[in-house]
Design a protein around this motif. Structure first.
Motif, PDB file in Angstrom:
ATOM      1  N   THR A  93       0.769  -1.100  -0.160  1.00  0.00           N
ATOM      2  CA  THR A  93       0.605   0.016  -0.142  1.00  0.00           C
ATOM      3  C   THR A  93       0.843   1.468  -0.011  1.00  0.00           C
ATOM      4  OG1 THR A  93      -1.423  -1.505   1.090  1.00  0.00           O
ATOM      5  CG2 THR A  93      -2.715   1.328   1.012  1.00  0.00           C
ATOM      6  N   GLU A  94       1.846   1.125   1.265  1.00  0.00           N
ATOM      7  CA  GLU A  94       2.507   2.363   0.791  1.00  0.00           C
ATOM      8  C   GLU A  94       3.338   2.614  -0.841  1.00  0.00           C
ATOM      9  OE1 GLU A  94       4.899   2.001   4.220  1.00  0.00           O
ATOM     10  OE2 GLU A  94       6.545   3.812   3.985  1.00  0.00           O
ATOM     11  N   ILE A  95       4.083   1.797  -1.519  1.00  0.00           N
ATOM     12  CA  ILE A  95       4.002   2.644  -2.604  1.00  0.00           C
ATOM     13  C   ILE A  95       2.640   3.058  -3.673  1.00  0.00           C
ATOM     14  CG2 ILE A  95       6.493   0.763  -2.768  1.00  0.00           C
ATOM     15  CD1 ILE A  95       4.770  -0.818  -4.532  1.00  0.00           C
ATOM     16  N   ARG A  96       2.027   2.887  -3.318  1.00  0.00           N
ATOM     17  CA  ARG A  96       0.796   3.092  -4.001  1.00  0.00           C
ATOM     18  C   ARG A  96       0.350   4.974  -3.709  1.00  0.00           C
ATOM     19  NH1 ARG A  96       1.527   0.803  -8.411  1.00  0.00           N
ATOM     20  NH2 ARG A  96       2.509  -1.193  -7.476  1.00  0.00           N
ATOM     21  N   SER A  97       1.143   5.522  -2.717  1.00  0.00           N
ATOM     22  CA  SER A  97       0.609   6.719  -2.795  1.00  0.00           C
ATOM     23  C   SER A  97       0.841   7.602  -3.627  1.00  0.00           C
ATOM     24  CB  SER A  97       1.582   7.123  -1.413  1.00  0.00           C
ATOM     25  OG  SER A  97       3.068   7.330  -1.442  1.00  0.00           O
ATOM     26  N   GLU A  98       0.490   8.693  -4.091  1.00  0.00           N
ATOM     27  CA  GLU A  98       0.640   9.920  -5.304  1.00  0.00           C
ATOM     28  C   GLU A  98       2.297  10.088  -4.508  1.00  0.00           C
ATOM     29  OE1 GLU A  98      -0.525   8.911  -8.112  1.00  0.00           O
ATOM     30  OE2 GLU A  98       0.744  10.849  -8.554  1.00  0.00           O
ATOM     31  N   ALA A  99       2.707  10.788  -3.373  1.00  0.00           N
ATOM     32  CA  ALA A  99       3.931  11.038  -3.971  1.00  0.00           C
ATOM     33  C   ALA A  99       5.109   9.757  -3.751  1.00  0.00           C
ATOM     34  CB  ALA A  99       3.604  11.443  -1.679  1.00  0.00           C
TER      35      ALA A  99
ATOM     36  N   LEU B 158      -6.060   5.521   0.694  1.00  0.00           N
ATOM     37  CA  LEU B 158      -5.299   6.164   0.687  1.00  0.00           C
ATOM     38  C   LEU B 158      -6.805   7.621  -0.001  1.00  0.00           C
ATOM     39  CD1 LEU B 158      -1.984   4.606  -1.211  1.00  0.00           C
ATOM     40  CD2 LEU B 158      -2.735   5.711   0.846  1.00  0.00           C
ATOM     41  N   GLY B 159      -6.019   9.444   0.395  1.00  0.00           N
ATOM     42  CA  GLY B 159      -6.364  10.229   0.207  1.00  0.00           C
ATOM     43  C   GLY B 159      -6.299  10.778  -0.821  1.00  0.00           C
ATOM     44  N   GLY B 160      -6.795  10.913  -1.241  1.00  0.00           N
ATOM     45  CA  GLY B 160      -5.736  12.966  -2.635  1.00  0.00           C
ATOM     46  C   GLY B 160      -6.772  13.203  -3.574  1.00  0.00           C
ATOM     47  N   ASN B 161      -7.441  14.829  -3.349  1.00  0.00           N
ATOM     48  CA  ASN B 161      -8.438  15.213  -4.463  1.00  0.00           C
ATOM     49  C   ASN B 161      -8.413  14.977  -5.746  1.00  0.00           C
ATOM     50  OD1 ASN B 161      -8.093  17.643  -5.560  1.00  0.00           O
ATOM     51  ND2 ASN B 161      -7.937  18.133  -2.919  1.00  0.00           N
ATOM     52  N   LEU B 162      -9.676  14.785  -6.421  1.00  0.00           N
ATOM     53  CA  LEU B 162      -9.215  14.797  -7.795  1.00  0.00           C
ATOM     54  C   LEU B 162      -8.281  15.966  -8.468  1.00  0.00           C
ATOM     55  CD1 LEU B 162     -10.616  12.610  -9.754  1.00  0.00           C
ATOM     56  CD2 LEU B 162     -12.757  14.001 -10.270  1.00  0.00           C
ATOM     57  N   THR B 163      -9.113  17.050  -8.481  1.00  0.00           N
ATOM     58  CA  THR B 163      -8.054  17.999  -9.621  1.00  0.00           C
ATOM     59  C   THR B 163      -6.775  18.179  -8.580  1.00  0.00           C
ATOM     60  OG1 THR B 163     -10.459  19.471  -8.070  1.00  0.00           O
ATOM     61  CG2 THR B 163      -8.196  21.253  -9.046  1.00  0.00           C
ATOM     62  N   ASP B 164      -6.368  17.673  -7.714  1.00  0.00           N
ATOM     63  CA  ASP B 164      -5.058  17.332  -7.264  1.00  0.00           C
ATOM     64  C   ASP B 164      -4.258  16.890  -8.050  1.00  0.00           C
ATOM     65  OD1 ASP B 164      -4.911  19.690  -5.829  1.00  0.00           O
ATOM     66  OD2 ASP B 164      -4.553  19.033  -3.787  1.00  0.00           O
TER      67      ASP B 164
ATOM     68  N   LYS C  13     -10.333   6.738  -7.599  1.00  0.00           N
ATOM     69  CA  LYS C  13     -10.803   5.359  -7.309  1.00  0.00           C
ATOM     70  C   LYS C  13      -9.696   4.734  -6.761  1.00  0.00           C
ATOM     71  CE  LYS C  13     -14.011   1.764  -8.934  1.00  0.00           C
ATOM     72  NZ  LYS C  13     -13.705   0.934  -9.091  1.00  0.00           N
ATOM     73  N   GLN C  14      -8.773   3.976  -7.438  1.00  0.00           N
ATOM     74  CA  GLN C  14      -7.659   3.155  -6.678  1.00  0.00           C
ATOM     75  C   GLN C  14      -7.379   3.318  -6.070  1.00  0.00           C
ATOM     76  OE1 GLN C  14      -4.970   2.883  -9.395  1.00  0.00           O
ATOM     77  NE2 GLN C  14      -6.147   1.148 -10.510  1.00  0.00           N
ATOM     78  N   LEU C  15      -7.178   4.916  -5.628  1.00  0.00           N
ATOM     79  CA  LEU C  15      -6.428   4.833  -4.132  1.00  0.00           C
ATOM     80  C   LEU C  15      -7.583   5.364  -2.734  1.00  0.00           C
ATOM     81  CD1 LEU C  15      -4.386   8.341  -5.624  1.00  0.00           C
ATOM     82  CD2 LEU C  15      -3.452   6.103  -4.623  1.00  0.00           C
ATOM     83  N   LYS C  16      -8.632   5.591  -2.566  1.00  0.00           N
ATOM     84  CA  LYS C  16      -9.559   5.408  -2.176  1.00  0.00           C
ATOM     85  C   LYS C  16      -9.893   3.814  -2.107  1.00  0.00           C
ATOM     86  CE  LYS C  16     -13.424   7.035  -2.810  1.00  0.00           C
ATOM     87  NZ  LYS C  16     -14.845   8.314  -3.988  1.00  0.00           N
ATOM     88  N   GLU C  17      -9.947   3.393  -2.817  1.00  0.00           N
ATOM     89  CA  GLU C  17      -9.945   2.068  -2.070  1.00  0.00           C
ATOM     90  C   GLU C  17      -8.267   0.935  -1.178  1.00  0.00           C
ATOM     91  OE1 GLU C  17     -12.275   0.351  -6.451  1.00  0.00           O
ATOM     92  OE2 GLU C  17     -10.789   0.070  -6.438  1.00  0.00           O
ATOM     93  N   GLN C  18      -7.842   1.256  -1.295  1.00  0.00           N
ATOM     94  CA  GLN C  18      -6.772   1.416  -0.615  1.00  0.00           C
ATOM     95  C   GLN C  18      -7.228   2.294   0.637  1.00  0.00           C
ATOM     96  OE1 GLN C  18      -3.539   1.414  -4.461  1.00  0.00           O
ATOM     97  NE2 GLN C  18      -3.229  -0.647  -3.211  1.00  0.00           N
TER      98      GLN C  18
END
Ligand code: C5P
Length: 223
Positions: free
Chosen positions: A88-94, A166-172, A159-164
């Motif tokens: 999960t950790e490697i899936r972050s946008e960061a 992990l946060g993040g808004n669509l515009t970002d 959608k993928q991030l939410k399922e895991q």
């Protein structure tokens, strides 16, 4: 003769991962998620306090990191770095952002080549990434390039991030995806471009089952 390879290249969020998993399952082939290898190096470097532009440091980390990929019952893959589960950790946008920064460095890409080619084993390999058909497996039997509009790719990532969890808004996300595309497409080495002999499939608004069916028929034609 080496095992057959199907390459699936394209920008982030084009559906490569989902399609690669489904096709690998149908064919009973191995799966290479090459983006995960870049993400793992990004994470390993961060933990070692190595900057994304410190080439000798990155090469040292790349040589020393121990990676494990284990298929999970749900069709996903459990990813371990030096024995620790980091799926999960490697899936972050960061982490994706750091991965795309170190991915511009030719020496770093070179250092990761053998690790990727090691996945090519009988009965075959489905390889997902940016340069699978152009650089890593130029002799692949079947090459597919998947695209989709930036908006759709941002929605899928969201959608993928939410399922895991992990946060993040669509515009970002849309902004980050566009910036990452730009960097991936414009780098000097192994830029994101379809191989000359790749078939391009635009997946905007196309259900995943239909993309999988198109890819499968392409594979059956060639093998
Ligand atoms: O596909 P994913 O988003 O996991 O990849 C993360 C980053 O790793 C990409 O943005 C890209 O810069 C880099 N990458 C690459 N070559 C590959 C796979 C990923 O440069 N074959």
């Amino acid at each position: 003769t080496p095992a057959p390879v199907l390459t699936l290249d394209g920008p982030g969020g084009a559906g490569k991962g989902t399609v690669a998993r489904a096709v690998a399952r149908e064919l009973g082939w191995h799966l290479l998620d090459s983006g995960a290898i870049y993400r793992l190096l990004a994470l390993a470097a961060e933990r070692a306090g190595v900057d994304v532009d410190d080439v000798p440091g990155l090469l040292r980390v790349a040589r020393g990191m121990r990676l494990e990929f284990r298929p999970r019952a749900d069709g996903g893959t459990e990813v371990r770095l030096d024995g620790e589960e980091v799926s999960t950790e490697i899936r972050s946008e960061a982490c994706g952002e750091r991965a795309s920064r170190l991915a511009v460095l030719p020496a770093v890409r070179e250092a990761l080549l053998a690790r990727q080619r090691d996945f090519r084993e009988p009965p075959g390999l489905v390889a997902d990434g940016r340069d699978m058909g152009t650089v890593v497996f130029p002799d692949a039997e079947v090459k597919v390039f998947l695209t989709a509009s930036a908006e759709e790719r941002a929605r899928r990532r969201h959608k993928q991030l939410k399922e895991q969890g992990l946060g993040g808004n669509l515009t970002d996300l849309l902004r980050e995806i566009t910036a990452r595309d730009e960097r991936d497409a414009n780098r000097e080495v192994a830029p994101l471009v379809p191989a000359g002999d790749a078939v391009t499939i635009d997946t905007t608004g196309v259900p995943v089952e239909s993309v999988v069916a198109q890819v499968m028929s392409r594979v059956r034609e060639r093998l």
